[in-house]
Design an enzyme around this catalytic site. Sequence first.
Site, PDB file in Angstrom:
ATOM      1  N   SER A 113     -93.502  -7.988 -20.932  1.00  0.00           N
ATOM      2  CA  SER A 113     -92.904  -8.238 -22.243  1.00  0.00           C
ATOM      3  C   SER A 113     -91.407  -7.895 -22.203  1.00  0.00           C
ATOM      4  CB  SER A 113     -93.660  -7.454 -23.319  1.00  0.00           C
ATOM      5  OG  SER A 113     -93.238  -7.805 -24.608  1.00  0.00           O
ATOM      6  N   HIS A 158     -95.891 -11.528 -29.468  1.00  0.00           N
ATOM      7  CA  HIS A 158     -96.468 -12.572 -28.617  1.00  0.00           C
ATOM      8  C   HIS A 158     -97.450 -13.441 -29.388  1.00  0.00           C
ATOM      9  CE1 HIS A 158     -94.445 -10.880 -25.182  1.00  0.00           C
ATOM     10  NE2 HIS A 158     -94.891  -9.687 -25.542  1.00  0.00           N
TER      11      HIS A 158
END
Length: 312
Positions: free
Chosen positions: A86, A191
């Site tokens: 991430s 996400h």
Amino acid sequence: MRIAAVFPGQGSFALGCTQAWLDDDPDGVLDAVGRASGFDLIEAGDSVGIGRDTARAQPVIFAASLAAWRALRRGGLDVDLVAGHSLGEYSAAAAAEVLPIDAAARVVAVRGTSTAAACRLRAGGMAAVIRLAAAEVEELVDRIGGLVLANDNAPGQIVVSGDSDALELLRNEVDELGGRIVMLDVEGAFHSPAMASAVAAVRDAFAKEAVADPVVPLVSASRARIVRTASDAVSSLVDGILGAVRWRDVQLLLERKGITDLVEVGPGRVLAGIAKRTVPSLRVHTADVPEAVAGVLERLVGAAGPTPAPSV
């Protein structure tokens, strides 16, 4: 010996992670990231609960990770691949010199503020589903609606993002199947489509900077493949705002590429634990504070050089 460096995401915040580098930062990483972010990284890193404050947590973790990386590089560590989870993919891109640290810090600051704004626009959350197979979690996500698979971290650990009501329904279903759900202490549904408003801001931030091809092979976390050009790296980083983090696939790719040693660079030690579950054959090292960096350098620098990577 083949070595990969991996960089943690926002969930790996550790109290005091920037303070640890205050007296061991000759390259000026903390200063560069602080200027780009516009706040005191040391004070923020010493603040309880900052991990949930997206706009500040992301630059703090980026700075701590890059300070550790520069310490490893000063000590002579060379790596064969870099990857990040991430936010950590931005740290990995900086380590691969896709952007210099000050430019990468400016992009990370925009990522932090724009994803924080997206959290305020659309409430939601994230939950880790434990002890269920990926196929079982996928079936639940499809059936309940309002949810997406956000992170495939390791066997038996999938993270789901979505609306709060949908996550509560998921909790009930997971309990019935004998699994366990852990709500993550995050600001929103990362996400997932909830982050859509952040994409243009981050893309524009990249457009203002001069990017370069990675000098070390960079593994895309959203595509689970190596990216070798500046444009491919940027598109992967932007796509990852909405896309799932395919971290299990990233680790399996490292295994196929013949990686023998994995160094987690930055706070938290989360990725080290996941790696031990996913690829038990890996020798795992952590470099979160100067003392830990010294240990990694003692074990890895001067050891046998890189060997040719097997074909995939």
